[in-house]
Design a protein around this motif. Sequence first.
Motif: not given
Length: 229
Positions: A77-81, A116-121, A144-150, A194-202
């Motif tokens: 889990h490399a980034a949290v928005g 997050y990035v699934d290293l098992s892939g 990839e994006l995980a499920e939202p956590n309210l 829609d954010s840059d969360l995925l790019a930041q995680a990578e």
Amino acid sequence: MGRNRAGRRTGRLVQREELPVRVVWWIGSVVIAMVLTLVLASTLPGLLGFRLPFEEKSIDRSQPALLLSVQELSEYHAAVGTFQVVVDEERDVSWVPSFIAGERSLFVANGTVDAYVDLSGLGDGDLNLSEDGTAVTVRLPAAELAEPNLDQDRTYLFSQERGVLDRVGDALSTSDQSELYQRAEDKLAAAADDSDLLAQAETNTQAMLTGMFASLDLDVTFLEAAADR
């Protein structure tokens, strides 16, 4: 004779004047005695180390937590928005005024979404060491994006306008807000996408692996993920 009558009258007047004072003194004594009794009743048991026979107490009879399963994780889990969304939902009934039937709700939701990035892939050929053992090439899976956590403490129904019929229905049954929560989670997921969360995680994952390989005196080169992955 006149003096005796005057004396009797004076004595009667004195007794009548003293009577209210005695009554007030008696009532005050009773009140003070009751207050002292209550204070002693509430403090004396604690001082003497015993409890009142009808003292209220709470007992936790919950069962201990049960571990159902253990799952190994290979996700980094490399980034949290952190996001906030407002759900403005209105439900109208055709040909019926809103004050009779209908509902409008404003629902404020705050929550987080992990990227997050699934290293098992990592498959065959995605991690290669050079022949001289000084460099490594890595092809990472897409983030990839995980499920939202309210955040339950910061998620709430801001306002709600309902028609008369809807209010009567709520009085007869419990109001269900699960649909509002689901819409809020969908909006959080869309905002994260829609954010840059995925790019930041990578980027963060590559930085983590670069530091790890550097500690092994290895230079790392990252390859782009295949289009079909």
